[in-house]
Design an enzyme around this catalytic site. Structure first.
Site, PDB file in Angstrom:
ATOM      1  N   ARG A 119     -38.092 -30.476   2.924  1.00 37.39           N
ATOM      2  CA  ARG A 119     -38.146 -29.504   1.843  1.00 37.39           C
ATOM      3  C   ARG A 119     -37.421 -30.039   0.611  1.00 37.39           C
ATOM      4  O   ARG A 119     -36.381 -30.693   0.717  1.00 37.39           O
ATOM      5  CB  ARG A 119     -37.486 -28.200   2.300  1.00 37.39           C
ATOM      6  CG  ARG A 119     -37.583 -27.037   1.306  1.00 37.39           C
ATOM      7  CD  ARG A 119     -39.006 -26.635   1.055  1.00 37.39           C
ATOM      8  NE  ARG A 119     -39.109 -25.286   0.490  1.00 37.39           N
ATOM      9  CZ  ARG A 119     -40.181 -24.828  -0.115  1.00 37.39           C
ATOM     10  NH1 ARG A 119     -41.237 -25.604  -0.262  1.00 37.39           N
ATOM     11  NH2 ARG A 119     -40.232 -23.587  -0.582  1.00 37.39           N
ATOM     12  N   THR A 402     -51.134 -26.490  -1.303  1.00 43.69           N
ATOM     13  CA  THR A 402     -50.583 -26.989  -0.043  1.00 43.69           C
ATOM     14  C   THR A 402     -51.705 -27.522   0.846  1.00 43.69           C
ATOM     15  O   THR A 402     -52.867 -27.198   0.645  1.00 43.69           O
ATOM     16  CB  THR A 402     -49.813 -25.844   0.654  1.00 43.69           C
ATOM     17  OG1 THR A 402     -48.883 -25.287  -0.264  1.00 43.69           O
ATOM     18  CG2 THR A 402     -49.075 -26.304   1.884  1.00 43.69           C
ATOM     19  N   ASP A 442     -40.089 -21.353  -5.794  1.00 44.86           N
ATOM     20  CA  ASP A 442     -40.092 -20.625  -4.518  1.00 44.86           C
ATOM     21  C   ASP A 442     -38.788 -19.871  -4.291  1.00 44.86           C
ATOM     22  O   ASP A 442     -38.659 -19.148  -3.305  1.00 44.86           O
ATOM     23  CB  ASP A 442     -40.319 -21.588  -3.348  1.00 44.86           C
ATOM     24  CG  ASP A 442     -41.780 -21.691  -2.967  1.00 44.86           C
ATOM     25  OD1 ASP A 442     -42.612 -21.011  -3.587  1.00 44.86           O
ATOM     26  OD2 ASP A 442     -42.102 -22.468  -2.048  1.00 44.86           O
ATOM     27  N   SER A 467     -39.557 -21.288   2.372  1.00 49.15           N
ATOM     28  CA  SER A 467     -40.961 -21.688   2.389  1.00 49.15           C
ATOM     29  C   SER A 467     -41.738 -20.823   3.361  1.00 49.15           C
ATOM     30  O   SER A 467     -41.182 -20.270   4.308  1.00 49.15           O
ATOM     31  CB  SER A 467     -41.074 -23.161   2.815  1.00 49.15           C
ATOM     32  OG  SER A 467     -42.418 -23.533   3.028  1.00 49.15           O
ATOM     33  N   SER A 468     -43.039 -20.717   3.131  1.00 49.38           N
ATOM     34  CA  SER A 468     -43.929 -20.076   4.105  1.00 49.38           C
ATOM     35  C   SER A 468     -44.543 -21.077   5.063  1.00 49.38           C
ATOM     36  O   SER A 468     -45.185 -20.681   6.042  1.00 49.38           O
ATOM     37  CB  SER A 468     -45.049 -19.319   3.381  1.00 49.38           C
ATOM     38  OG  SER A 468     -44.547 -18.184   2.724  1.00 49.38           O
ATOM     39  N   GLY A 489     -51.690 -22.086   1.907  1.00 45.76           N
ATOM     40  CA  GLY A 489     -52.028 -20.737   1.463  1.00 45.76           C
ATOM     41  C   GLY A 489     -50.905 -19.945   0.843  1.00 45.76           C
ATOM     42  O   GLY A 489     -50.972 -18.728   0.786  1.00 45.76           O
ATOM     43  N   GLY A 490     -49.823 -20.613   0.367  1.00 49.73           N
ATOM     44  CA  GLY A 490     -48.734 -19.857  -0.231  1.00 49.73           C
ATOM     45  C   GLY A 490     -48.128 -18.891   0.772  1.00 49.73           C
ATOM     46  O   GLY A 490     -48.021 -19.188   1.963  1.00 49.73           O
TER      47      GLY A 490
END
Length: 582
Positions: A119, A402, A442, A467-468, A489-490
């Protein structure tokens, strides 16, 4: 000189049918591969079966690079490096050298699942009010994205470098060969990339992007046009030779710092921030789901949120239902809402905030949350798990740019990796032939409540934004491999991944049928969906759920499962991905 380049050169919903789905692994889990209803198949070329090894990724050129590495005796990690190098060139709207990633790695010999965290990190000069102007007013989201202030220290290449040191077999420098050839000789612009170039996304109109995507005659690149990127080829040469330090130190690092310091809202990023970046690795977050063990990355990834959603669903009868049952989708949606509420409230960088993970995943707590589902949609708020700290309201807006990769090598080692530059084309700024991320957007733009309580995902120096991304690997209780899956997909990633896991594990679908199912993203009071037939939409509306067909980034699910004869893979028909193996 550590290394060198060796060669430069939905388908409609369920139809009545019976197909095997997952592998027979233990006396309990082996039975999940038997007859089950499935969706009508998507384009035949997307799915694949193979006896020895397999790759599923978002672009056929990247898949080819990965499969070729595996055929040459490379490991799953080796293939992931090659795939990422190609994706950063041919799918720059989604991931690249300037972005970050989360990965789960399964070692077939030790049967251990390891999480790798690449990350991005906020610079040491970033403060709580990172996204406020000089007058103390919160910046508009697009303004922040396009500013240098949005870029964090990129971590994907450093993470892959670490994983390669741990599990690589082929020389690092050889893994960039195909990407280097494509960058030098050119590649055919795909239809999806062409759509992104022509999109109204502000990054697509940013000066660097327009310069890169405009031909000599002043017209934009179209699908099928050949696009060369000599700067990217030179960046690959340096990374191939020096590893991650080739990106995070030296001339590329200098270019990154200079670029993010330009224009309005410049970054405080320094060469020291780049050089001091370190990826993380450790045990994956593995939690039981029915007769399986689902492994994801730890916080600040989307792993905890996905695990919460699964834990809630385990206390429902969704496994007794099917994809044609509106009650199943109602349970799915309400579990999603509950999980999003808890994730948004409590999950942040565990190096800076207390994430009450034990409490959130406690079976008693999850059973209580499941009891809130009822028969009609009602208000949903965060719960109070054991150990919950006092934290403020979250104000995170998470768009998506992504990609996802799944790899299984000939030894049975597995990679499930989600990789990103955040928004489409990241911040729209380029150096060295690649886009810089806007990952710091984010963070929660508002760091505190009115009463001063800080949001778990507030910005901070050296902090990693929540993060997702939640790449997943599924194991049996004996820790044998069952399946791997994930999606871009966010913020919808959590719902997309939950869908495919439910479809694979509960509804016994094949990978292609599972990824091709309609999507339903339920968060707060919002329900967005695609491709659902009217009877299901009407049934959900009767339960207080009115589905909107407007949505953000499409899913790009990839999934591979083990079978007695090898592997079966599928790729999301909404994008350009394929599964291939040998």
């Amino acid at each position: 000189m550590r290394r060198s380049i060796l060669a430069l050169g939905l388908s409609a919903l369920v139809l009545a049918a019976t197909q095997p789905a997952l592998a027979r692994q233990t006396e309990a889990a082996e039975k999940v591969a038997e007859a089950a209803p499935v969706t009508a198949p998507a384009r035949e070329e997307q799915s694949a079966t193979a006896p020895h090894a397999m790759v599923a990724a978002a672009n056929p050129l990247a898949v080819k690079a990965g499969v070729d590495v595996l055929k040459a005796g490379g490991s799953a990690i080796d293939a992931a490096v090659a795939i990422q190098a190609v994706l950063g060139l041919v799918e720059p709207q989604s991931s690249g050298l300037g972005g970050g990633a989360f990965m789960v790695y399964y070692d077939a010999k030790t049967r251990q699942a390891t999480a790798y965290d690449g990350r991005e990190v906020a610079p040491a000069g970033a403060g709580d009010h990172l996204f406020f102007d000089e007058n103390g007013k919160r910046l508009p989201f697009v303004t922040a994205v396009l500013g240098g202030i949005s870029t964090g220290v990129p971590g994907a290449i450093a993470m892959l470098d670490m994983a390669h040191r741990d599990h690589g077999k082929l020389a690092w420098g050889t893994l960039f060969d195909q990407a280097h050839v494509l960058a030098q000789d050119g590649f055919a612009v795909s239809p999806r990339l062409a759509r992104m170039i022509a999109s109204k996304a502000p990054q697509a109109s940013a000066p660097d992007a327009r310069r890169y995507f405009t031909k000599a005659d002043g017209t934009p690149y179209l699908a099928g046009d050949r696009l060369k990127n000599l700067d990217y080829a030179r960046s690959l040469e340096r990374i191939a030779r020096y590893g991650a330090s080739g990106l995070l130190t030296g001339p590329i690092a200098q270019q990154i710092v200079e670029r993010v310091h330009q224009g309005p809202y410049p970054s405080t990023l320094t060469l020291s921030d780049l050089a001091s970046y370190r990826p993380h690795s450790g045990p994956a977050l593995c939690n039981p789901y029915r007769i399986y063990l689902v492994c994801t990355p730890q916080a600040p990834s989307g792993g905890p949120g996905l695990q919460i959603a699964l834990g809630v669903l385990e206390h429902t009868d969704i496994d007794k239902r099917s994809a044609t049952d509106e009650k199943a989708w109602f349970e799915f949606a309400q579990a999603s809402r509950l999980a999003y509420a808890d994730r948004d409230r409590y999950v942040g960088d565990p190096a800076f905030v207390q994430v009450p993970l034990d409490g959130l995943l406690d079976p008693h707590y999850l059973k209580g949350r499941a009891a809130e589902i009822g028969d009609r949609a009602g208000p949903v708020t965060f719960g109070m798990p054991r150990g919950a700290p006092k934290v403020g309201i979250d104000a995170t807006d998470e768009p998506g740019g992504t990609s996802h990769i799944v790899v299984i090598d000939a030894q049975g080692n597995v990679v499930s990796m989600t990789t990103t530059v955040e928004s489409i084309f990241g911040s729209g700024r380029m150096v060295g032939g690649f886009f810089l991320n806007n990952q710091l957007t984010d963070f929660s733009f508002s760091p505190t409540d009115d009463d001063g309580a800080k949001a778990a995902n507030a910005p901070g120096p050296g902090k990693r934004p929540r993060s997702s991304m939640a790449p997943a690997i599924v194991l049996t209780p004996q820790k044998k491999f069952v399946a791997a899956a994930g999606s871009p997909g966010g913020s919808a990633i959590q719902a997309y991944n939950l869908k495919v896991l439910v479809a694979l594990l509960d509804w016994k679908m094949t990978p292609q049928d599972a990824v091709s199912l309609p999507n339903l993203v339920a968060k707060g009071d919002s329900y967005s969906a695609d491709m659902f037939p009217q009877p299901i939409m009407q049934g959900l509306a009767a339960r207080g759920m009115t589905l909107s067909t407007s949505r953000g980034e499409e899913s790009g699910l990839q999934a591979i499962v083990a079978t007695p004869k090898g592997y079966v893979g599928g790729a999301d028909p909404r994008r350009e991905g394929v599964a291939r193996g040998f």
